[in-house]
Design a protein around this motif. Structure first.
Motif, mmCIF file in Angstrom:
data_model
loop_
_atom_site.group_PDB
_atom_site.id
_atom_site.type_symbol
_atom_site.label_atom_id
_atom_site.label_comp_id
_atom_site.label_asym_id
_atom_site.label_seq_id
_atom_site.Cartn_x
_atom_site.Cartn_y
_atom_site.Cartn_z
ATOM 1 N N GLY A 161 0.830 -1.205 0.000
ATOM 2 C CA GLY A 161 0.000 0.000 0.000
ATOM 3 C C GLY A 161 0.862 1.252 0.000
ATOM 4 N N GLY A 162 0.563 2.135 0.933
ATOM 5 C CA GLY A 162 1.316 3.387 1.023
ATOM 6 C C GLY A 162 2.478 3.326 1.987
ATOM 7 N N GLN A 163 2.859 2.132 2.430
ATOM 8 C CA GLN A 163 3.960 1.983 3.371
ATOM 9 C C GLN A 163 5.049 1.109 2.773
ATOM 10 O OE1 GLN A 163 1.995 0.406 6.883
ATOM 11 N NE2 GLN A 163 1.710 2.463 7.718
ATOM 12 N N SER A 164 6.282 1.460 3.073
ATOM 13 C CA SER A 164 7.404 0.664 2.578
ATOM 14 C C SER A 164 8.572 0.725 3.552
ATOM 15 C CB SER A 164 7.858 1.149 1.197
ATOM 16 O OG SER A 164 8.274 2.495 1.251
ATOM 17 N N VAL A 165 9.346 -0.342 3.555
ATOM 18 C CA VAL A 165 10.584 -0.395 4.331
ATOM 19 C C VAL A 165 11.724 -0.582 3.337
ATOM 20 C CG1 VAL A 165 11.942 -1.654 6.036
ATOM 21 C CG2 VAL A 165 9.487 -1.332 6.392
ATOM 22 N N ILE A 166 12.679 0.341 3.364
ATOM 23 C CA ILE A 166 13.836 0.273 2.467
ATOM 24 C C ILE A 166 15.058 -0.096 3.298
ATOM 25 C CG2 ILE A 166 15.196 1.461 0.712
ATOM 26 C CD1 ILE A 166 12.916 3.480 0.447
ATOM 27 N N PHE A 167 15.675 -1.205 2.943
ATOM 28 C CA PHE A 167 16.855 -1.695 3.658
ATOM 29 C C PHE A 167 18.079 -1.528 2.773
ATOM 30 C CE2 PHE A 167 19.830 -5.200 4.521
ATOM 31 C CZ PHE A 167 20.095 -4.981 5.866
ATOM 32 N N TYR A 168 19.050 -0.760 3.251
ATOM 33 C CA TYR A 168 20.300 -0.544 2.523
ATOM 34 C C TYR A 168 21.419 -1.321 3.213
ATOM 35 C CZ TYR A 168 17.953 3.559 0.523
ATOM 36 O OH TYR A 168 17.069 4.398 -0.117
ATOM 37 N N GLN A 169 22.272 -1.925 2.415
ATOM 38 C CA GLN A 169 23.480 -2.546 2.964
ATOM 39 C C GLN A 169 24.666 -2.155 2.105
ATOM 40 O OE1 GLN A 169 23.365 -6.494 4.572
ATOM 41 N NE2 GLN A 169 25.436 -6.987 3.857
ATOM 42 N N VAL A 170 25.644 -1.537 2.748
ATOM 43 C CA VAL A 170 26.887 -1.139 2.084
ATOM 44 C C VAL A 170 27.990 -2.081 2.560
ATOM 45 C CG1 VAL A 170 28.546 0.710 1.669
ATOM 46 C CG2 VAL A 170 26.128 1.260 2.037
ATOM 47 N N ASP A 171 28.641 -2.759 1.628
ATOM 48 C CA ASP A 171 29.747 -3.673 1.943
ATOM 49 C C ASP A 171 31.028 -3.126 1.337
ATOM 50 O OD1 ASP A 171 28.475 -6.238 3.185
ATOM 51 O OD2 ASP A 171 27.203 -5.781 1.461
ATOM 52 N N LEU A 172 32.080 -3.050 2.143
ATOM 53 C CA LEU A 172 33.389 -2.598 1.678
ATOM 54 C C LEU A 172 34.440 -3.647 2.011
ATOM 55 C CD1 LEU A 172 33.438 1.174 2.767
ATOM 56 C CD2 LEU A 172 32.888 0.241 0.516
ATOM 57 N N GLU A 173 35.442 -3.753 1.130
ATOM 58 C CA GLU A 173 36.539 -4.685 1.341
ATOM 59 C C GLU A 173 37.861 -3.974 1.052
ATOM 60 O OE1 GLU A 173 36.037 -8.096 -1.117
ATOM 61 O OE2 GLU A 173 34.152 -8.719 -0.174
#
Length: 201
Positions: A161-173
């Motif tokens: 609907g009008g709701q969302s969850v945005i999950f970000y993952q930044v990986d560095l090596e």
């Protein structure tokens, strides 16, 4: 006639003011303030993630031990940072935030990336036949990097609907360029809940 013209001009001016009631308002804010309008990756995310991850890298026990064993300041080059997310993310801004944090740490040196080096080499080559002997820079005198920093930015979106969850993952090596050994791996996670009110007609 002059009176009629004045009345018409005044009427037009009032009409323009009335029609312009929905104009745009611009307010300057602190560039370091946290502003989330859309819920998407923004300048605050870029700066905070870069600062936190670079600090975590440079202060890890292994990196501090390796730097101590080297007996000198290591040189880092930033390689590919791939945006694998569903958004358009300015990776260049993120890279610049990391470079700034690296430089300010004074724990390491870093050299230009491959694209920047190509431009610099063209300039040095051009100097060979055009600059004076005293000021022309020598070829084959670059500082080679010891380590390369690479990474990815990923997202997972859960929407209903009008709701969302945005999950970000930044990986560095961080990888040793001579041995290809991975010296450090780190990740940073960000989760945003976005709620959009439905439009009632």
């Amino acid at each position: 006639m002059r009176k009629l013209f004045t009345i018409l001009a005044l009427g037009c001016a009032l009409g323009m003011v009335a029609c312009g009631g929905g104009g745009k308002t611009v307010t300057r804010i602190d560039e370091k303030s946290t502003t989330d309008l859309s819920g998407k990756w923004n300048d605050t995310d870029s700066r905070l993630v870069a600062e936190e991850m670079i600090t975590s890298c440079l202060h890890s026990a292994k990196i501090e031990r390796v730097i101590g064993e080297m007996g000198r300041t290591p040189t880092i080059v930033i390689g590919k940072i791939r945006n694998k997310s569903h958004e358009h993310i300015s990776v260049e801004t993120f890279v610049k935030d990391m470079e700034r944090t690296l430089l300010n740490s004074e724990a390491v040196d870093f050299v230009a990336n491959s694209a920047e080096r190509a431009e610099l080499r063209n300039e040095v080559a051009d100097q060979q036949g055009n600059a004076t002997e005293e000021t022309a820079k020598d070829l084959h005198q670059e500082t080679g990097a010891d380590w390369m920093l690479t990474g990815t930015i990923n997202t997972i979106v859960d929407q209903e609907g009008g709701q969302s969850v945005i999950f970000y993952q930044v990986d560095l090596e961080l990888t040793d360029l001579q041995s290809h050994k991975k010296l450090w791996m780190g990740d940073k996670k960000i989760k945003k809940f976005v709620s959009q009110d439905s439009v009632k007609l």
